[in-house]
Design a protein around this motif. Structure first.
Motif, PDB file in Angstrom:
ATOM      1  N   GLU A   4       3.992  -5.453  -2.632  1.00 38.18           N
ATOM      2  CA  GLU A   4       2.701  -4.913  -3.080  1.00 38.18           C
ATOM      3  C   GLU A   4       1.545  -5.514  -2.269  1.00 38.18           C
ATOM      4  OE1 GLU A   4       1.952  -5.548  -7.229  1.00 38.18           O
ATOM      5  OE2 GLU A   4      -0.063  -4.691  -7.150  1.00 38.18           O
ATOM      6  N   HIS A  42      -4.264  -2.353  -6.559  1.00 34.42           N
ATOM      7  CA  HIS A  42      -2.870  -2.727  -6.842  1.00 34.42           C
ATOM      8  C   HIS A  42      -1.946  -1.530  -6.647  1.00 34.42           C
ATOM      9  CE1 HIS A  42      -3.453  -6.735  -8.810  1.00 34.42           C
ATOM     10  NE2 HIS A  42      -4.706  -6.280  -8.767  1.00 34.42           N
ATOM     11  N   ILE A  43      -0.640  -1.843  -6.573  1.00 37.28           N
ATOM     12  CA  ILE A  43       0.390  -0.804  -6.565  1.00 37.28           C
ATOM     13  C   ILE A  43       1.315  -1.108  -7.744  1.00 37.28           C
ATOM     14  CG2 ILE A  43       2.110   0.422  -5.182  1.00 37.28           C
ATOM     15  CD1 ILE A  43      -0.644   0.255  -3.783  1.00 37.28           C
ATOM     16  N   HIS A  52      -2.926  -9.550  -5.285  1.00 35.66           N
ATOM     17  CA  HIS A  52      -1.878 -10.501  -4.880  1.00 35.66           C
ATOM     18  C   HIS A  52      -2.162 -11.080  -3.491  1.00 35.66           C
ATOM     19  CE1 HIS A  52      -0.010  -8.911  -8.470  1.00 35.66           C
ATOM     20  NE2 HIS A  52      -0.284  -7.716  -8.002  1.00 35.66           N
TER      21      HIS A  52
HETATM   22 ZN   LIG Z   1      -0.505  -5.850  -8.881  1.00 36.65          ZN
END
Ligand SMILES: [Zn+2]
Length: 346
Positions: A178, A240-241, A163
């Motif tokens: 995130e 990612h989270i 992101h």
């Molecule tokens: Zn993500």
């Protein structure tokens, strides 16, 4: 990926009718299919014949035209020009040349004999199948360019902090984004890898969209893949989270797509390390058809480092020490991967 070579350039005397002076064989049907159920896709062409003729197969010097001659064979029903799969067999022309039926098979890329297989099949009464002549042509796959030797020295690693910019990614109940967790982990990771001799490229080094603000998902993700491809990366890793509707769900997951023999090994080596960070559940490694994983050519993995929707893990992810610990574990996991990949490649 070595295949058994059945290169028929000789005569089949197995069939009872193969004596000079007999009536011509006759081809009654020509069909083809692209087979994706093998490690390398191939086009299978099948000719039905009333009895097996002698077969001659010859590849031209630059590997772009395969000529298959069915001796003393007629094929009025199948003569013509066919368009097949442009990636593997661009076209076939079937024509009568004196007493022989000749297939001129156009190959879009220089093909070698090992990628071609021409063979006869006997009639199969139980399944009501006639005699057949089968021609398999395998797709030309360029050799991989990514390195799989041990250690991080001279490896090119592209890290994608998930992101960024107009795309926040997941947002926690306490408003943690995130994109603001994935970036610091990537920034901590970069010097750790460089200290071990790797060349590291981040898809973004600050809070911005890689393709552009409010782009569609494919453009944004492809822009990240493009960076890895242009860099000829040895590994592509996206950070990612996670997030879920139920706040009790938590843990670290590592995703991969089995497009090379190394993707699973990469995911396992990373996960062995990232799952060691205290305070997070272990959700294991999983396969997924995520865009980044499917559309990159080098071994790649996508790590989901805990859940922003889980209050306990969210509190951990706010800590600088935890972000540094994830970076450290990823660096160790990547080094472990190259050491394992080196053993696999031997
Ligand atoms: Zn993500």
């Amino acid at each position: 990926m070595k295949r058994l070579i059945c290169w028929i350039a000789a005569v089949f005397l197995l069939c009872l009718g193969a004596v000079s002076g007999r009536a011509a064989s006759e081809v009654t049907d020509f069909r083809w299919v692209t087979r994706n159920d093998s490690a390398v896709p191939f086009v299978r062409m099948v000719l039905d014949v009333d009895r097996l003729p002698a077969i001659d197969a010859e590849l031209n010097r630059d590997g772009t035209v395969l000529s298959v001659e069915l001796k003393k064979t007629e094929g009025k029903q199948v003569e013509g020009v066919y368009a097949l799969n442009p990636d593997i067999v661009s076209g076939v022309r079937i024509a009568q040349e004196k007493r022989n039926l000749v297939l001129k098979i156009q190959l879009p890329k220089a093909t070698v004999k090992e990628d071609i297989n021409v063979f006869p099949l006997k009639a199969d009464a139980a399944h009501q199948k006639p005699y057949r002549v089968v021609i398999d042509v395998y797709k030309v796959v360029p050799p991989p360019t990514f390195k799989t030797t041990a250690g991080l020295q001279d490896k090119v690693i592209v890290i994608d902090p998930g992101h960024g910019g107009s795309d926040t990614g997941a947002i926690s109940a306490k408003n943690l984004y995130e994109k603001d967790v994935t970036l610091p982990i990537a920034l901590y990771l970069k010097p750790l890898l460089e200290a071990r001799g790797a060349q590291v490229i981040l898809t973004r080094e600050d809070d911005h969209d890689v393709y552009g603000p409010h782009a569609d998902a494919v453009s944004e993700l492809q822009a990240r893949v493009d960076i890895a491809e242009r860099a000829a990366a040895d590994v592509f890793l996206s950070i990612h989270i996670d997030s879920f509707v139920r706040p009790n769900v938590g843990g670290v997951t590592t995703y991969y797509h089995r497009k090379t023999v190394f993707d699973e090994t990469l995911a396992e080596a990373l996960h062995d390390h990232t799952s060691q960070v205290p305070g997070f559940d272990d959700r294991g490694t999983r396969t997924a058809n995520f865009y980044l994983l499917v559309n990159s050519t080098m071994p790649s993995a996508l790590v989901e480092l805990g859940f922003l929707s889980n209050p306990k893990e969210e509190a951990e992810l706010r800590k600088d020490s935890v972000r540094r610990e994830f970076a450290q574990q990823i660096a160790d996991g990547l080094e472990a991967y190259f050491n394992r990949a080196d053993r696999i490649s031997r």
